[in-house]
Design a protein around this motif. Structure first.
Motif, mmCIF file in Angstrom:
data_model
loop_
_atom_site.group_PDB
_atom_site.id
_atom_site.type_symbol
_atom_site.label_atom_id
_atom_site.label_comp_id
_atom_site.label_asym_id
_atom_site.label_seq_id
_atom_site.Cartn_x
_atom_site.Cartn_y
_atom_site.Cartn_z
ATOM 1 N N TYR A 1 8.289 25.820 48.770
ATOM 2 C CA TYR A 1 9.735 25.841 48.992
ATOM 3 C C TYR A 1 10.223 27.195 49.500
ATOM 4 C CZ TYR A 1 10.687 21.226 46.873
ATOM 5 O OH TYR A 1 10.765 19.883 46.609
ATOM 6 N N HIS B 1 13.054 28.269 44.719
ATOM 7 C CA HIS B 1 13.641 28.175 46.060
ATOM 8 C C HIS B 1 14.086 26.752 46.409
ATOM 9 C CE1 HIS B 1 12.046 32.220 46.586
ATOM 10 N NE2 HIS B 1 10.868 31.752 46.180
ATOM 11 N N VAL C 1 23.146 25.430 45.892
ATOM 12 C CA VAL C 1 22.221 24.301 45.866
ATOM 13 C C VAL C 1 22.993 23.041 46.250
ATOM 14 C CG1 VAL C 1 20.648 22.918 44.458
ATOM 15 C CG2 VAL C 1 20.831 25.386 44.064
ATOM 16 N N GLN C 2 22.554 22.352 47.297
ATOM 17 C CA GLN C 2 23.204 21.116 47.707
ATOM 18 C C GLN C 2 22.759 19.966 46.800
ATOM 19 O OE1 GLN C 2 23.790 20.522 52.078
ATOM 20 N NE2 GLN C 2 22.283 22.175 52.258
ATOM 21 N N ASN D 1 16.576 24.025 47.436
ATOM 22 C CA ASN D 1 17.871 24.059 48.115
ATOM 23 C C ASN D 1 18.694 22.795 47.865
ATOM 24 O OD1 ASN D 1 16.543 22.179 49.719
ATOM 25 N ND2 ASN D 1 16.507 23.472 51.563
ATOM 26 N N TYR D 2 18.105 21.829 47.137
ATOM 27 C CA TYR D 2 18.775 20.572 46.794
ATOM 28 C C TYR D 2 18.408 20.186 45.366
ATOM 29 C CZ TYR D 2 20.758 18.505 51.095
ATOM 30 O OH TYR D 2 21.532 18.198 52.181
ATOM 31 N N GLU E 1 17.411 22.306 58.087
ATOM 32 C CA GLU E 1 16.497 22.728 57.041
ATOM 33 C C GLU E 1 15.978 21.533 56.251
ATOM 34 O OE1 GLU E 1 16.507 26.577 54.137
ATOM 35 O OE2 GLU E 1 18.264 25.274 54.048
#
Length: 337
Positions: free
Chosen positions: A329, A47, A95-96, A49-50, A21
């Protein structure tokens, strides 16, 4: 029969490359206080993710050998304790994290010009910087952060002390076992000497694109082409994915002329220029297999009072650019890396 199917799936994956991803990130600015769920919810709504968590070390001057970090005089979010609290809550929400310790020089002097004036000062500073980076490398390992950034915009430091950086990367690898990058300035990345030792080519993507007061999508797209070709070439040369460790534009006139400007100028607010420039960077890069993604600069924890239609600074919060980011995103983007 099921085992046979699984076997062929594994064969196909190994032949086509690993699909992962895209990093759809924000630069999550440290604050005076702890992060609570209310502060993370806006990231989830766009949205992301990081998130990049950014503890700071401080210097008095560009040639000062003392680097102060993890001090009681710092804001909570800029310390080790604060960074851990931020990471833990972000991880709880899926969330990374890229942990990205940075230097701030008094009066905002550019870190890329930082250089010592004697061998003794260089050795003193190297020890302090290594302590800084290894302290947070251990935190990155403890918190299982996905990416660790070993420095941000330190061109002169790297040019003067290349052996130090080779040794530092080795020391970081001993304590942290995730992915490594370095955040090179847009005019520095091509001569950064240690990309082969890292996992991502990291670039703070403030490339000059045009000199128009209100640049069009077409103008911005054309402006990207020579830079994009060079970025792709470097990624392919080192066989490393390209990561925009920072990217973004100010919501003001001439947004594409000098995107790195952090001054307090009074240029007219231009929300469309910021939104269009953000859209173009997504259009140009996010579908490329050699491109890993990036982190929007910058995102404040108090979303309700950040940015807004009268603000000409970088944050996209509460501006049309936020909607551009949210829409993009929300799409599922993959890279074969």
């Amino acid at each position: 029969m099921k085992l046979l199917g699984l076997f062929w799936c594994l064969i196909l994956i190994s032949c086509s490359g690993q699909s992962i991803e895209k990093i759809n990130g924000v630069s999550f600015v440290g604050s005076r206080e702890e992060v609570i769920q209310e502060h993370v919810d806006p990231l989830l709504k766009i949205h992301a993710n990081y998130a990049a968590v950014m503890p700071f070390g401080f210097m008095r001057e560009s040639n000062s050998p003392e680097l102060v970090f993890n001090s009681e005089r710092q804001w909570y979010g800029e310390t080790k304790r604060g960074a851990k609290q931020y990471i833990d809550l972000l991880h709880k929400n899926g969330v990374q994290v890229m942990l990205k310790p940075q230097i701030w020089i008094r009066r905002g002097s550019f870190t890329g010009d930082m250089a010592m004036t004697s061998e003794e000062d260089w050795r003193t500073f190297e020890k302090s910087y290594a302590d800084f980076i290894l302290t947070y490398a251990k935190l990155a390992e403890e918190t299982q952060s996905s990416v660790y950034c070993i420095g941000t915009e330190l061109d002169e430091f790297i040019k003067h002390r290349p052996e130090f950086w080779n040794e530092l990367i080795g020391k970081v690898r001993q304590v942290y076992h995730g992915k490594l990058t370095y955040a090179a300035n847009w005019d520095e990345y091509a001569r950064t000497p240690f990309w082969d030792q890292l996992d991502y080519v990291g670039v703070n993507a403030y490339f000059p694109l045009c000199e128009k007061q209100s640049p069009t999508v077409e103008t911005l797209t054309v402006g990207w082409q020579p830079w994009k070709a060079k970025l792709k070439g470097l990624s392919e040369k080192h066989k490393k994915p390209m990561l925009f460790t920072e990217f973004g534009y100010r919501s003001m006139d001439y947004a594409g002329k000098k995107p790195w400007l952090v001054d307090r100028n009074q240029e007219n607010v231009n929300l469309k220029a910021q939104a269009d420039a953000t859209q173009v960077i997504f259009d140009e890069f996010w579908d490329e297999d050699w491109f890993a993604g990036g982190f929007v600069w910058k995102w404040f924890i108090h979303h309700d009072r950040a940015g807004g239609y009268a603000d000409n600074r970088f944050t996209p919060q509460n501006k049309p650019a936020e909607s551009v980011i949210r829409e993009h995103y929300a799409q599922v983007k993959k890279s074969k890396l």
